[in-house]
Write an enzyme that holds these catalytic residues in place. Structure first.
Site, PDB file in Angstrom:
ATOM      1  N   SER A 191       7.069 -48.664   3.407  1.00  0.00           N
ATOM      2  CA  SER A 191       5.887 -49.332   2.774  1.00  0.00           C
ATOM      3  C   SER A 191       4.809 -50.059   3.651  1.00  0.00           C
ATOM      4  O   SER A 191       4.630 -50.539   4.801  1.00  0.00           O
ATOM      5  CB  SER A 191       6.753 -50.722   2.278  1.00  0.00           C
ATOM      6  OG  SER A 191       7.591 -50.341   0.709  1.00  0.00           O
ATOM      7  N   CYS A 193      13.084 -55.470  -1.679  1.00  0.00           N
ATOM      8  CA  CYS A 193      12.744 -54.695  -0.583  1.00  0.00           C
ATOM      9  C   CYS A 193      13.495 -54.762   0.313  1.00  0.00           C
ATOM     10  O   CYS A 193      13.700 -55.490   1.243  1.00  0.00           O
ATOM     11  CB  CYS A 193      11.554 -55.018  -0.245  1.00  0.00           C
ATOM     12  SG  CYS A 193      10.624 -53.520   1.073  1.00  0.00           S
ATOM     13  N   ASP A 244      12.465 -51.203  -3.425  1.00  0.00           N
ATOM     14  CA  ASP A 244      11.644 -50.572  -2.847  1.00  0.00           C
ATOM     15  C   ASP A 244      12.919 -50.499  -1.689  1.00  0.00           C
ATOM     16  O   ASP A 244      13.072 -51.055  -0.943  1.00  0.00           O
ATOM     17  CB  ASP A 244      10.310 -51.173  -2.161  1.00  0.00           C
ATOM     18  CG  ASP A 244       9.977 -49.857  -1.216  1.00  0.00           C
ATOM     19  OD1 ASP A 244      10.546 -48.852  -0.978  1.00  0.00           O
ATOM     20  OD2 ASP A 244       9.003 -50.274  -0.292  1.00  0.00           O
ATOM     21  N   TRP A 285      16.092 -48.489   0.338  1.00  0.00           N
ATOM     22  CA  TRP A 285      16.901 -47.798   1.209  1.00  0.00           C
ATOM     23  C   TRP A 285      18.376 -47.519   2.084  1.00  0.00           C
ATOM     24  O   TRP A 285      18.681 -48.986   2.272  1.00  0.00           O
ATOM     25  CB  TRP A 285      16.013 -46.989   2.672  1.00  0.00           C
ATOM     26  CG  TRP A 285      15.058 -47.867   3.685  1.00  0.00           C
ATOM     27  CD1 TRP A 285      16.580 -48.555   4.392  1.00  0.00           C
ATOM     28  CD2 TRP A 285      14.248 -49.176   3.608  1.00  0.00           C
ATOM     29  NE1 TRP A 285      16.001 -50.085   4.890  1.00  0.00           N
ATOM     30  CE2 TRP A 285      14.903 -50.533   4.501  1.00  0.00           C
ATOM     31  CE3 TRP A 285      13.326 -49.747   2.625  1.00  0.00           C
ATOM     32  CZ2 TRP A 285      14.350 -51.273   4.949  1.00  0.00           C
ATOM     33  CZ3 TRP A 285      12.807 -51.025   2.830  1.00  0.00           C
ATOM     34  CH2 TRP A 285      12.922 -51.528   4.205  1.00  0.00           C
TER      35      TRP A 285
END
Length: 321
Positions: free
Chosen positions: A84, A273, A318, A320
């Site tokens: 990002s 995020c 967002d 991971w």
């Protein structure tokens, strides 16, 4: 193509292909054992569970010398890594900032290793950091990037919409861009009314890991950031002080009335995020509890509300692994 020579080897079939390129009879027999049914337990113990990579294997069997063509055939290509942007083009025209945390771990033999991408990035920026410390002309490495074809993780078009941003650790990256963007709008369009902006940030240690501390204080002082909620999971409270929130979800619970108001009454946006495995799940579970506590109903009803927020693109992640 770039190949993952330091990634764990997942296939017995690949080991089987190495047999004919192993000159030593004893080593060849051992490689055959590892890729046989009878050697499955050894394969699991010494290759799969140990996270052995190609380099480890070639070191263990120096008589094994496969051709490059075989490696290209069997080893997976490196995949692109999504990051990002931690900056706004409105404020830094022609420039883009990123944040990354160098992944470091020990191999099965205790050798210190780095993540493939973050280790490479660290190598690229090391000369840049060294030249800046010596007041030399900065070295600028070339790093090729491309934008995602579809990206919903962005600010709403209407700047009067309130925002809730949850980003512990390097998950703060996109929110620095969001705040720079809003600060520039604040300067250029003084007649505009910007919506509330809340940031829930967390890290292990205030002294070591508090990213962008000065910049965040600046955003608060200018009014760009309405509320800054910070927590430090590894810091101990001072003597005679009450225990402070350790994780971002703890702060969300403490601000449950405002979270419910912004999301459910004022049609605000929620951005999350960071880590998908623990943080994102814990935040989602906390949102369920907040909705039940502030609006009543049961877990199923709260989950339906969150699903509706996702469908409306007002609950965006967002994350991971």
């Amino acid at each position: 193509p770039k190949l993952k020579t330091t990634s764990p080897l997942p296939w017995q079939a690949f080991l089987r292909s190495l047999v004919e390129y192993t000159a030593d009879a004893g080593a060849k027999r051992r490689v055959q054992e590892l890729c046989s049914k009878q050697g499955a337990s050894d394969y699991n113990a010494f290759v799969r569970d140990a996270g052995v990579c190609l380099l480890d294997l070639l070191r263990a069997f120096p008589a094994c010398r496969p051709p490059l063509s075989l490696l290209i055939e069997h080893l997976p290509k490196l995949q692109a890594r999504p990051y990002s942007a931690a900056s706004s083009n409105l404020l830094q025209l022609g420039k883009m900032s990123f944040i990354f945390n160098v992944l470091e771990f020990a191999s099965h033999q205790g050798e210190q290793r780095r993540g493939i991408c973050t280790g490479w990035l660290a190598e690229q920026v090391a000369p840049l950091l060294q030249s800046s410390m010596r007041n030399q002309t900065p070295f600028r490495p070339k790093i090729f990037i491309s934008s995602r074809p579809v990206n919903t993780f962005h600010l709403p078009e209407d700047p009067s919409v309130p925002l809730l941003m949850v980003g512990p650790g390097t998950g703060i990256a996109p929110f620095m861009g969001f705040l720079q963007h809003r600060e520039k709008l604040q300067e250029d369009y003084k007649e505009w009314t910007l919506g509330e902006t809340w940031l829930f940030f967390g890290c292990r240690s205030e002294a070591k890991d508090y990213l962008f501390q000065d910049e965040l204080r600046h955003f608060v002082e200018k009014g760009t950031l309405t509320q800054l909620k910070v927590c430090f999971s590894r810091d101990s409270p001072a003597p005679a002080q009450p225990a402070a929130p350790k994780y971002v979800q703890d702060h969300l619970r403490l601000c449950s009335k405002d979270v419910a108001r912004i999301l459910l009454e004022e049609k605000g946006y929620l951005y999350v995020c960071g880590d998908a495995k623990n943080m994102a799940k814990d935040v989602n579970d906390t949102l369920v509890d907040i909705i039940i506590a502030e609006r009543g109903g049961d877990k199923l009803g709260a989950l339906k509300i969150l699903a509706a927020l996702r469908d409306e693109k007002r609950y965006l992640q967002d994350i991971w692994a």
